[in-house]
Write an enzyme that holds these catalytic residues in place. Structure first.
Site, PDB file in Angstrom:
ATOM      1  N   ASP A  17     130.816  -2.189  45.898  1.00 37.13           N
ATOM      2  CA  ASP A  17     131.925  -3.079  45.547  1.00 37.13           C
ATOM      3  C   ASP A  17     133.170  -2.279  45.167  1.00 37.13           C
ATOM      4  O   ASP A  17     133.074  -1.150  44.687  1.00 37.13           O
ATOM      5  CB  ASP A  17     131.492  -3.972  44.372  1.00 37.13           C
ATOM      6  N   ASN A  19     136.069  -2.015  47.301  1.00 31.58           N
ATOM      7  CA  ASN A  19     136.900  -1.550  48.425  1.00 31.58           C
ATOM      8  C   ASN A  19     138.280  -2.196  48.403  1.00 31.58           C
ATOM      9  O   ASN A  19     139.298  -1.544  48.647  1.00 31.58           O
ATOM     10  CB  ASN A  19     136.243  -1.899  49.768  1.00 31.58           C
ATOM     11  N   TRP A  22     140.424  -0.865  45.532  1.00 33.58           N
ATOM     12  CA  TRP A  22     140.800   0.522  45.863  1.00 33.58           C
ATOM     13  C   TRP A  22     142.012   0.508  46.788  1.00 33.58           C
ATOM     14  O   TRP A  22     142.970   1.249  46.590  1.00 33.58           O
ATOM     15  CB  TRP A  22     139.610   1.203  46.548  1.00 33.58           C
ATOM     16  N   HIS A  34     137.795  -1.007  53.189  1.00 31.83           N
ATOM     17  CA  HIS A  34     136.447  -1.019  53.794  1.00 31.83           C
ATOM     18  C   HIS A  34     136.246   0.217  54.668  1.00 31.83           C
ATOM     19  O   HIS A  34     135.151   0.779  54.727  1.00 31.83           O
ATOM     20  CB  HIS A  34     136.243  -2.286  54.625  1.00 31.83           C
ATOM     21  N   TRP A  66     131.195 -14.707  54.291  1.00 35.11           N
ATOM     22  CA  TRP A  66     131.823 -15.493  55.364  1.00 35.11           C
ATOM     23  C   TRP A  66     133.045 -16.252  54.853  1.00 35.11           C
ATOM     24  O   TRP A  66     133.895 -16.665  55.636  1.00 35.11           O
ATOM     25  CB  TRP A  66     130.833 -16.507  55.948  1.00 35.11           C
ATOM     26  N   LEU A 128     114.384   9.600  55.707  1.00 37.20           N
ATOM     27  CA  LEU A 128     114.991   8.526  54.905  1.00 37.20           C
ATOM     28  C   LEU A 128     114.998   7.193  55.668  1.00 37.20           C
ATOM     29  O   LEU A 128     115.389   7.146  56.833  1.00 37.20           O
ATOM     30  CB  LEU A 128     116.439   8.923  54.582  1.00 37.20           C
ATOM     31  N   ARG A 185     125.571  -0.424  41.176  1.00 39.65           N
ATOM     32  CA  ARG A 185     126.694  -1.271  41.562  1.00 39.65           C
ATOM     33  C   ARG A 185     127.982  -0.561  41.202  1.00 39.65           C
ATOM     34  O   ARG A 185     128.213  -0.226  40.029  1.00 39.65           O
ATOM     35  CB  ARG A 185     126.629  -2.637  40.869  1.00 39.65           C
ATOM     36  N   GLU A 204     115.938  -0.661  37.550  1.00 37.28           N
ATOM     37  CA  GLU A 204     116.927  -0.231  36.557  1.00 37.28           C
ATOM     38  C   GLU A 204     118.303  -0.424  37.189  1.00 37.28           C
ATOM     39  O   GLU A 204     118.501  -0.087  38.360  1.00 37.28           O
ATOM     40  CB  GLU A 204     116.741   1.252  36.223  1.00 37.28           C
TER      41      GLU A 204
END
Ligand code: FPP
Length: 238
Positions: A17, A19, A22, A34, A66, A128, A185, A204
């Protein structure tokens, strides 16, 4: 290491979160935020593999997104195409397996294709596991699991009494993954935003004010250090 210190997280989930804020602070349009977010993501995927995280799951687009202006929505989907084009070779070389979680049936064709291509190309990789949540909502995912179980009952494959937590978990997009140990976050909001609703029951949660485009590997290390309880002093004294 003291007894209270935890091991490295196996599964890290991220809500990317900030973007938009910023971009605004720099007099840019949201899509440029983005775009910068996509650059940040690149480094975060690399760093996850480097520090030994086994599963990384990021929230790229929620079922609620959306509601944003059409231009922003289609811009994010185009970024997905660009991301796959520019990163697929490196992801493959680094043995990363890409997964998509969410309902991709509503995506623009080009983006759905790019997503499918990334999944298909990396499906035999053993490093990964990098899951991108697109058109994902936690409640929608649980409702979908309920639907799938109902179909199994109707077809006589299982009885209603067989439906326990493991049965529900087996119908989630994340069926083959352990639950996230650590949820990060960025952007300072203290909510889960319908992300991995079932899976984060015991995770956590680490919130940082840093906006996603500024979330560097160093910031990631801080979150992991917080999680493990490690006290890295970066050369200084306690
Ligand atoms: C939330 O920030 C971010 C999103 C909804 C999109 C996340 C997308 C990326 C990081 C890049 C795309 C990468 C791929 C692989 C598709 P926000 O817009 O809510 O920021 P704000 O809260 O500051 O407005």
């Amino acid at each position: 290491m003291s007894e209270n210190e935890r091991k490295m997280p196996v599964h890290v989930a991220m809500i990317m979160d900030g973007n938009g804020r910023w971009a605004k602070e720099r007099g840019m349009i949201r899509l440029q935020g983005h775009n910068a977010g996509m650059e940040a993501l690149r480094e975060i995927v690399r760093h996850s593999a480097n520090i030994g995280v086994k599963y990384l799951t990021v929230y790229a687009f929620s079922t609620e997104n959306w509601k944003r202006p059409e231009e922003e929505v289609s811009g994010i989907f185009k970024l997905l195409v660009r991301y796959v084009k520019s990163e697929i070779d490196e992801l493959n070389r680094s043995n990363v397996r890409v997964q998509i979680i969410g309902d991709i049936s509503r995506l623009p064709e080009e983006s759905a294709k790019a997503a499918g291509y990334a999944v298909e190309t990396t499906k035999d990789n053993t490093g990964l596991v990098f899951s991108i949540a697109i058109n994902y909502g936690g409640r929608a995912e649980i409702a979908r699991a309920a639907r799938l179980l109902a179909k199994d009952v109707r077809a006589g494959r299982i009885a209603p009494e067989d439906i326990d937590e493991a049965a529900v978990a087996s119908k989630l997009y994340t069926a083959d993954m352990p639950d996230p140990d650590l949820l990060i976050r960025t952007g300072g909001e203290h909510r889960l935003s319908n992300y991995l609703t079932w899976q984060t029951a015991y995770s956590e949660v680490y919130v940082t004010d840093v906006y996603w485009p500024d979330f560097t590997p160093e910031e990631y290390d801080k979150a992991v250090d917080w999680y493990t309880g490690r006290d890295r002093r970066y050369g200084g004294l306690k």
